[in-house]
Design an enzyme around this catalytic site. Structure first.
Site, PDB file in Angstrom:
ATOM      1  N   TRP A  93       0.847  -1.194   0.000  1.00 30.59           N
ATOM      2  CA  TRP A  93       0.000   0.000   0.000  1.00 30.59           C
ATOM      3  C   TRP A  93       0.887   1.250   0.000  1.00 30.59           C
ATOM      4  O   TRP A  93       0.809   2.110   0.889  1.00 30.59           O
ATOM      5  CB  TRP A  93      -0.907   0.025   1.231  1.00 30.59           C
ATOM      6  CG  TRP A  93      -1.960  -1.052   1.248  1.00 30.59           C
ATOM      7  CD1 TRP A  93      -2.266  -1.922   0.251  1.00 30.59           C
ATOM      8  CD2 TRP A  93      -2.867  -1.357   2.328  1.00 30.59           C
ATOM      9  NE1 TRP A  93      -3.289  -2.758   0.630  1.00 30.59           N
ATOM     10  CE2 TRP A  93      -3.677  -2.427   1.895  1.00 30.59           C
ATOM     11  CE3 TRP A  93      -3.056  -0.830   3.605  1.00 30.59           C
ATOM     12  CZ2 TRP A  93      -4.687  -2.975   2.712  1.00 30.59           C
ATOM     13  CZ3 TRP A  93      -4.059  -1.366   4.418  1.00 30.59           C
ATOM     14  CH2 TRP A  93      -4.863  -2.428   3.958  1.00 30.59           C
ATOM     15  N   ASP A 228       5.264  -6.899  -8.870  1.00 30.58           N
ATOM     16  CA  ASP A 228       3.924  -7.235  -8.389  1.00 30.58           C
ATOM     17  C   ASP A 228       2.889  -7.097  -9.509  1.00 30.58           C
ATOM     18  O   ASP A 228       3.028  -6.280 -10.413  1.00 30.58           O
ATOM     19  CB  ASP A 228       3.588  -6.239  -7.265  1.00 30.58           C
ATOM     20  CG  ASP A 228       2.385  -6.655  -6.441  1.00 30.58           C
ATOM     21  OD1 ASP A 228       2.431  -7.739  -5.850  1.00 30.58           O
ATOM     22  OD2 ASP A 228       1.403  -5.875  -6.403  1.00 30.58           O
ATOM     23  N   GLU A 257       4.974 -11.260 -11.002  1.00 28.61           N
ATOM     24  CA  GLU A 257       3.931 -12.071 -10.369  1.00 28.61           C
ATOM     25  C   GLU A 257       2.666 -11.987 -11.218  1.00 28.61           C
ATOM     26  O   GLU A 257       1.943 -10.994 -11.165  1.00 28.61           O
ATOM     27  CB  GLU A 257       3.636 -11.569  -8.944  1.00 28.61           C
ATOM     28  CG  GLU A 257       2.528 -12.338  -8.269  1.00 28.61           C
ATOM     29  CD  GLU A 257       1.340 -11.476  -7.854  1.00 28.61           C
ATOM     30  OE1 GLU A 257       0.447 -12.010  -7.199  1.00 28.61           O
ATOM     31  OE2 GLU A 257       1.305 -10.270  -8.179  1.00 28.61           O
TER      32      GLU A 257
HETATM   33  C1  NOJ Z   1       0.378  -9.552  -4.994  1.00 24.80           C
HETATM   34  C2  NOJ Z   1       1.136  -9.634  -3.733  1.00 24.80           C
HETATM   35  O1  NOJ Z   1       1.913 -10.765  -3.717  1.00 24.80           O
HETATM   36  C3  NOJ Z   1       0.108  -9.576  -2.637  1.00 24.80           C
HETATM   37  O2  NOJ Z   1       0.621  -9.962  -1.415  1.00 24.80           O
HETATM   38  C4  NOJ Z   1      -0.459  -8.189  -2.638  1.00 24.80           C
HETATM   39  O3  NOJ Z   1      -1.413  -8.022  -1.654  1.00 24.80           O
HETATM   40  C5  NOJ Z   1      -1.096  -7.900  -3.986  1.00 24.80           C
HETATM   41  N1  NOJ Z   1      -0.237  -8.279  -5.071  1.00 24.80           N
HETATM   42  C6  NOJ Z   1      -1.430  -6.443  -4.144  1.00 24.80           C
HETATM   43  O4  NOJ Z   1      -0.257  -5.689  -4.245  1.00 24.80           O
END
Ligand code: NOJ
Ligand code: CA
Length: 593
Positions: A93, A228, A257
């Site tokens: 955040w 991310d 990710e």
């Molecule tokens: C993926 C991250 O690994 C996760 O932990 C996070 O809450 C969300 N993206 C949002 O950033």
């Protein structure tokens, strides 16, 4: 991109690892810290000093890189989401991508990380580099912080207010509401994830801000990015992003990710092939966890089926593999079975890809509340003692460091059924053979086609030796055991040493791919002196060439396949490359016809 295939990553949720400095525990909102460490949505005290304090431990485990959850400055407020009071302890955040969060630093002034060279972050980078370790920063480009309920997202540029979500008029953020249909990629990319203010990548101001911030982190010594939510932004944004980072610091390894990405998700494969970064391999994780935690019917056959598809990737050897992470229940919460958990981790250490160990795996850390789902998969690190599992991981991290077969070889299944799997990795005379048995009974498998030389071979994990004759051997595997046999040869040496990889040529059993070119090292166009490549997967072949006389020169070459008794060259114009004057390089080429 920097070659990470000899590395082992250790992934730390910074707040949950070690409290190296209690002075920073309390944030601006007094409600954000829970000293009792029972409220999983609050800060628990872990910080960058804690990571520095435990570098010896991480190194003992064999990890050569550390991935930290995002360290950017987070919102200060505790906010209520779905009736739950939450703090930003996880780091996703961010409100200021150019500052460190106050919970992580030693002195309040350390948050101004780009104005100083003496922050705890600088100290961490220096200490890691002095140990030969690399720092992987978790970066978020898709969103800033929440704008739902009482939360009012604001974004800062090194302390200066840039914009407020509520007064933005679309200049920085999308304002299309939350995702309602997760199968609609357009929605996923233009709407909010969990109430987080979704950046508008069309905005030049936004793109400049985020790219400048990340370049500044690279300048601080960061070696790699874990990126991310890549699924949530269009690929053109990522191509621009990786291109810019690559120019700024060419040696940066990046992996994204794409949640649940891997070979069974074609959009994620396309992303891995075209975005300029690799991805986290959820398909590997899911199949291994199914085989060993859920004891699925398909078992290892389903794991072998995943790597059988490696040819879909331009390069499957730099996918980042893992068993646990902070978004999924830990293996031990799914099945409290340490013996099979060990198999899952150890097979990941020797499979293709760059392995990533989640903090506490080596301590059997898990909390099973609510099935071990987020946030209960993020308990406080329980112990820093040496464990037998830690020693096994360290052994295999060392094997990965020295074995080019583990780093670069393809996955060759020699024997598989749902309960047992034998596979090898082979590359230019180096080889590892791996045998795994998930059942409670010992077994002995007669295997052929091993790339190990004739003679006795020792199991690195302490099981019985085997005797290999003409690639044939009887492999004894204990109950719930894994055995690993190693044959390591040095790579050829030269003034410049280049790994040449060709992808996109579908080969059948018995066919071979070669490379021939104007350089004497590539046969000087004499096909009888062309260099034979090593099979990596059904569409990828590779080898490593030492260059001496051609070091520092421009060269021209083509690939050819030996098929139906003849040699079929690429029909395209071939490939031009500059051989470095010295050092190492990797060339990833695409078959041209
Ligand atoms: C993926 C991250 O690994 C996760 O932990 C996070 O809450 C969300 N993206 C949002 O950033
Ligand atoms: Ca602390």
């Amino acid at each position: 991109m920097r070659d990470f295939r000899g590395d082992t990553i250790y992934f730390i949720v910074v707040d949950r690892f070690f409290d190296g400095n209690p002075n920073n525990n309390q944030g601006k909102d007094a409600r954000d810290f829970d000293a009792s460490r029972t409220n999983f949505w609050k800060y628990w005290g872990g910080d960058l000093r804690g990571v520095i304090d435990k570098l010896d431990y991480v190194q003992k485990l064999g990890a050569s890189a550390i991935w930290l959850t995002p360290v950017f400055d987070q919102i200060d407020e505790v906010i209520e989401v779905g009736g739950q009071q939450m703090s930003a302890y996880h780091g996703y955040w961010a409100k200021d991508f150019k500052r460190l969060d106050q919970h992580l630093v030693d002195r309040p002034e350390d948050v101004r990380v780009f104005s100083r060279k003496d922050t705890v972050f600088d100290e961490l980078v220096t200490s890691m580099h002095a140990r030969g370790m690399q720092l992987v920063l978790d970066i978020v480009c898709n969103h800033s912080n929440p704008h739902v309920g009482e939360a009012r997202c604001e974004l800062y540029d090194d302390g200066e207010l840039l914009c407020r979500y509520d007064e933005d008029n679309g200049a920085w953020f999308h304002h299309h509401g939350g995702v309602t249909d997760w199968n609609d990629l357009h929605q996923v990319q233009s709407r909010d994830l969990c109430g987080l203010a979704d950046f508008n990548e069309e905005s030049f101001a936004y793109r400049s801000y985020i790219k400048t911030s990340m370049k500044q982190w690279l300048d601080k010594g960061v070696d790699a990015f874990r990126v991310d939510t890549v699924k949530h932004m269009p690929i053109w944004f990522w191509q621009e992003f990786t291109g810019d980072m690559d120019v700024h610091k060419p040696d940066t390894f990046m992996f994204g990710e794409w949640f649940q990405g891997g070979v069974w998700d074609p959009a994620s494969v396309e992303f891995a092939n075209k975005s300029g970064m690799s991805i986290l391999d959820f398909a590997w994780r899911n199949s291994v966890v199914a085989a060993l935690a859920s004891r699925s019917l398909g078992g290892f056959k389903d794991v072998a089926a995943v790597v059988e598809q490696d040819h879909q990737f331009r390069d499957a050897t730099d996918l980042v593999t893992f068993i646990d992470n902070h978004d999924l229940p830990r293996f031990l919460s799914i099945s409290d079975d340490p013996a099979r958990f060990r198999l899952a981790l150890l097979m990941t250490m020797v499979a293709r890809g760059v392995p990533c160990i989640y903090y506490g795996n080596e301590q059997h850390l898990h909390c099973d509340t609510n099935g071990g789902n987020d946030p209960f998969n993020r308990p406080m690190m329980s112990s820093f003692e040496e464990t037998p599992l830690l020693r096994d991981l360290a052994k295999l991290a060392a094997l990965r460091k020295r074995s080019v077969a583990v780093q670069r070889g393809g996955m060759r299944t020699k024997w598989v059924d749902p309960d047992r799997w034998v596979f090898t990795r082979a590359y230019l005379g180096s080889c590892v053979a791996i045998a795994i048995n998930r059942t409670d009974q010992p077994c002995e498998l007669e295997v052929t086609g091993l790339e190990l030389a004739d003679g006795r071979h020792v199991d690195l994990l302490g099981g019985p030796d085997i005797e290999v004759r003409s690639g044939q051997a009887k492999l004894p595997i204990g109950p719930r055991a894994i055995a690993i046999y190693e044959q390591t040869r040095a790579l050829p040496e030269g003034r410049a040493v280049v790994e040449i990889q060709i992808h996109g040529i579908r080969t059948a059993h018995g066919e071979e791919v070669l490379v021939c070119g104007d350089a004497s090292e590539l046969g000087a166009w004499d096909l009888s002196r062309a260099v034979t490549l090593e099979w990596i997967d059904h569409e990828t072949w590779a080898t490593t060439i030492p260059f001496d006389s051609s070091a520092g020169r421009e060269i021209h070459y083509k690939f050819l396949v030996k098929r139906h008794g003849g040699s079929h060259r690429e029909t395209g114009p071939g490939h031009h490359r500059h051989v470095p004057a010295k050092g190492r390089d990797t060339w990833r080429d695409q078959w041209r016809s």
